[in-house]
Design an enzyme around this catalytic site. Structure first.
Site, PDB file in Angstrom:
ATOM      1  N   GLU A  84      80.855  44.797  15.645  1.00 36.12           N
ATOM      2  CA  GLU A  84      80.291  44.308  14.377  1.00 36.12           C
ATOM      3  C   GLU A  84      80.653  45.205  13.200  1.00 36.12           C
ATOM      4  OE1 GLU A  84      77.422  43.961  17.851  1.00 36.12           O
ATOM      5  OE2 GLU A  84      78.316  45.648  16.747  1.00 36.12           O
ATOM      6  N   ASP A 140      70.007  44.213  21.592  1.00 34.00           N
ATOM      7  CA  ASP A 140      69.092  45.288  21.981  1.00 34.00           C
ATOM      8  C   ASP A 140      67.659  45.040  21.509  1.00 34.00           C
ATOM      9  OD1 ASP A 140      71.400  46.462  22.896  1.00 34.00           O
ATOM     10  OD2 ASP A 140      71.662  47.732  21.139  1.00 34.00           O
ATOM     11  N   ASP A 143      81.204  45.813  24.179  1.00 36.42           N
ATOM     12  CA  ASP A 143      80.085  46.140  23.296  1.00 36.42           C
ATOM     13  C   ASP A 143      80.587  46.346  21.865  1.00 36.42           C
ATOM     14  OD1 ASP A 143      77.476  46.643  22.590  1.00 36.42           O
ATOM     15  OD2 ASP A 143      77.234  48.398  23.869  1.00 36.42           O
TER      16      ASP A 143
END
Length: 832
Positions: free
Chosen positions: A478, A538, A475
């Protein structure tokens, strides 16, 4: 965004340094340094090295009868520019340009090889005249205009692939107060150059160059790609910034996955070999031009001729890396939420999946397996997970695998933070660890540009792999701070590169320790396709988000990513029963389905009808696995997506350019999810003949259908001639796919061409089926493994094998035919 004033927000990620190249280029107080004319030419294999004179051009706003327009004047010569233009092969042009420096020879981290010219004497001819240098191959011609300089590339049929603009325009008669070699630049600028940049550079406050190029857009040209983008499939008319961000949804311009590759319906792809921030203007500043602004001193640009999109992606992934094939079990359903909190809860969900007869292969624990949720120490909480090894063994005994969440940011409360900081494995700032914030509080960022740090962090998963953990969710990634100090690289360049290095480290360690290469990643850039699988981030639980989810995945598919997933039920908010069912129908027909969200996403949580329909479509998906596995094995090695936007195979059909809510799963099955609260949708069928799966209705292509789709239905269409090999039997997981019990679903062809399908079974042997139509007779070659043929699209009179009639269960426009016994030819007589 056309405001020439630098955007203050663009400075936040770099501690005061301007990040987005656009803010520099569009600041009119900064002169352009444009390539003006070629001075010297030196031959090299497959191309030429050039030196060029540049001209400094000052821009300003000038009052034109009450309207302020951008004008420009040459203010003197600039530094020497060096260019290298070469044909790597007949289809790939590489252009490099740098100001007042030598060409950087290093391939860079996005490439898997140092691209070199292949047999130049055989494929490229170089010709010089007083006005131009041309490089010609069997596929393309590159014309380098000497004075004024501009670059033009056309295919063998003369179709324009790229046409740069020169840094001068002649008006007739010449007028105006300023001239460039007798040509009136100042008066011409508002008409020909406003908001555009010929090949050249602008310097930022610290004297660092930002490089730009502009190309003419053809009237009906459409543009695709640039990563996972949510604002529509055709990017023409958009401004796009390539800068990784936590998009926090899927309806915004920001993206988790930024890839500097875009494809044109003219038949070429543009790949910028850079990890620097890039701003693209794709017909927003000028309806007739596209520009890209790169925060880098050197332009390194590959123009990749196809002409088909598949051919472009094949050549692009030859440069940036071929996608590896994920293990077959990963194509099964992943069940997750944020998060299962205890061993008891995980085991209960696993038991419930089997009790409710939901075919599943993976149970995933998200943020809460640590002692303190989000505090990443890669250790099971001993109170809440007292015996994780036994838990994993029980899951595996039930044909379920366990995967785990983590992130590359180490909370200051994590034992791993202390260890990493002691070894210098975290990004730094002013001599201290560079902290970022988040749900986890203050944290350091693992410096994956340091091979030792990347290897150290990947090795921390070894104990988990030894327990039997199957894969890791990578996950985030970024948020690498652009103002930090890194072991290798400038912070602004590292920001976009970070996910590639992060995902690679964990993918390769997983492959080494488990024998299977797989991650579940969110952030990506060019080259990340080597390390599957990625999911869409998401989304919010709204119907309008569901359609945008598909836009993102199909956009990423056109950047060489064959595999993709998203959160069934959405991540944020609570879906209604209807939304959950529609999201499940869409998600179960992507390459890697996963149910995930902030709350429960198990189907029984949404009521009996949701559970029943989820189960039905999950079973249908599992039956498709032999077809899906076969398509993946055929497409991924050449960088072609398994989840295919319609434009990929139909670039000559402008209707497909804006369709982002329907796709081909593999090359034969069109899936059109219902993405609104209505029980119908418009479905476009591209060229060819099609059969609606479930009703057996035949339809001609190149038309829109108004399709009724009650909640229990998912509109799907088979391409005429398609052969879909499907699994039979009771399927609880991928382990239950029996290669000796298959059904061949065939859409009756409308031509007399032989159609084939093959499937490599788990044991290694190949199952092959073919069909050919001769007037009213259909001949189907089947192996022993195929126990039935499901015919779609035509009524059946009779079927026989070796002169013996077969049992036929007829439908109005189809039939199911039992084929017991050995391999042979089934002759099917079609009704008139």
């Amino acid at each position: 965004m056309s405001d020439p004033t630098p955007d203050p927000a663009a400075r936040d990620d770099a501690g005061g340094r301007t990040v987005f190249a656009d803010a520099v280029v569009r600041d009119l107080d900064r002169p352009l340094i444009c390539v003006d004319r070629i001075d010297t030419v030196e031959d090299r294999p497959g191309g030429v090295d050039l030196t060029a004179t540049t001209t400094r051009i000052a821009r300003r706003l000038r009052d034109r009868t009450g309207t302020a327009l951008e004008t420009a004047d040459p203010i003197g010569p600039g530094p020497t520019a060096r260019l290298r233009i070469e044909l790597l092969d007949a289809h790939v042009v590489r252009i490099r340009a740098v100001l007042d420096a030598d060409i950087d020879e290093r391939p860079g981290p996005l490439l898997v090889t140092d691209p070199v010219v292949v047999a130049p004497a055989e494929h490229v001819a170089v010709q010089r005249t007083d006005t131009a240098i041309t490089l010609t191959s069997a596929a393309v011609t590159v014309t380098i205009h000497r004075d004024p300089f501009h670059l033009e590339v056309r295919d063998a049929d003369g179709r324009r692939l790229h046409e740069g603009i020169p840094a001068s325009v002649t008006l007739s008669p010449p007028t105006g107060e300023s001239h460039l070699d007798g040509r009136a630049l100042s008066d011409a600028w508002p008409w020909f150059f406003r908001s555009l940049t010929p090949l050249g550079w602008v310097l930022d406050d610290d004297g660092r160059p930002v490089v730009s190029e502009t190309s003419v857009l053809s009237q009906n040209e459409a543009l695709f790609g640039l990563g996972e983008r949510f604002l529509g499939l055709d990017k023409r008319g958009q401004r796009i910034d390539l800068w990784h961000a936590n998009a926090a949804g899927q309806t915004w311009p920001e993206s988790y996955k930024n890839v500097p590759l875009h494809l044109s319906t003219q038949g070429a792809g543009t790949f910028l070999n850079t990890t620097a921030p890039v701003t693209y203007h794709l017909g927003d500043s000028s309806a007739t031009h596209q520009s890209w602004h790169v925060a880098s001193a050197q332009l390194d640009w590959f123009l990749i001729h196809g002409p088909s999109f598949d051919e472009i992606l094949d050549r692009y992934t030859a440069l940036t890396g071929r996608p590896q094939l994920p293990p077959r079990w990963s194509y099964g359903l992943w069940m997750s939420r944020m998060s299962y909190r205890t061993q008891q809860e995980v085991e209960q969900v696993a038991d419930d999946l089997r009790t409710h007869d939901i075919p599943t292969d993976v149970v995933h624990i998200d943020t809460d397996w640590f002692a303190t949720p989000w505090v990443n120490d890669l250790t099971f909480c001993p109170q809440r997970f007292p015996d994780p090894g036994a838990m994993i063994e029980r899951l595996r005994a039930n044909d379920l695998r366990l995967t785990l969440w983590q992130l590359p940011y180490l909370s200051v409360r994590s034992r791993l933070y202390t260890e990493a900081a002691a070894h210098g494995y975290l990004a730094m700032r002013d001599g201290e660890v560079a902290h970022i914030g988040g749900f986890f509080g203050e944290a350091g960022v693992v410096d994956v540009t340091n091979p030792e740090a990347a290897a150290w962090y990947a090795s921390r998963f070894d104990a988990l792999f030894d327990l039997g953990v199957a894969a890791i969710k990578t996950d985030f990634g970024e948020g690498a701070p652009a103002d930090a100090e890194w072991f290798d690289g400038d912070g602004v360049d590292v920001h976009n590169l970070y996910p590639l290095l992060y995902n690679r480290a964990i993918f390769e360690r997983t492959l080494e320790r488990t024998g299977e290469g797989l991650i579940w990643g969110r952030a990506a850039t060019a080259g990340s396709q080597r390390y599957p699988v990625y999911w869409g981030g998401d989304p919010a639980a709204r119907f309008e988000d569901l359609g945008n989810v598909l836009a993102g995945g199909l956009s990423l598919a056109l950047c060489g990513f064959p595999f993709w997933s998203q959160d069934i039920g959405a991540f944020a908010g609570e879906p209604t029963e209807r939304l959950y069912i529609r999201w499940a129908q869409a998600g179960l027909f992507m390459t890697h389905p996963r149910a995930h969200g902030a709350g429960p996403r198990e189907p029984w949580a949404f009521g009996a009808r949701a559970e029943e329909l989820f189960r039905h479509w999950a079973v249908e998906r599992y039956r498709l696995l032999p077809y899906l596995w076969s398509e993946a094995e055929a497409l991924a090695p050449v960088g072609s997506p398994v989840m295919r936007p319609l434009v990929l195979d139909h670039t000559d059909d402008p209707t497909t350019y804006r369709i982002h809510d329907a796709f081909l799963l593999g090359r034969s099955l069109l899936v059109a999810p219902v993405v609104t609260a209505e029980d119908r949708r418009a479905v476009y069928l591209p060229a060819g003949d099609w059969v609606r799966w479930g009703t057996d209705e035949p339809h001609a292509g190149r038309q829109w259908l108004d399709v009724a789709a009650p909640l229990e239905e998912l509109p799907r269409f088979l391409r005429a001639g398609a052969i879909i090999l499907r699994a039979d039997g009771h399927l609880r997981s991928t382990a239950d796919v029996d290669d000796a019990r298959l059904t061949a679903t065939i859409a009756v062809p409308t031509d007399d061409v032989e159609h084939r399908a093959s499937y490599v079974a788990v044991a290694g042997h190949t199952v092959e089926v073919s069909q050919r139509r001769d007037a009213a007779t259909l001949r189907v070659e089947v192996p022993e493994a195929v126990g039935a043929i499901d015919v779609c699209g035509a009524a059946i009179e009779r079927a026989s094998m070796d002169g013996v009639d077969l049992a036929v269960d007829r439908r109005a426009r189809g039939a199911r035919i039992a084929t017991p016994g050995p391999a042979g030819t089934v002759q099917i007589l079609l009704a008139p």
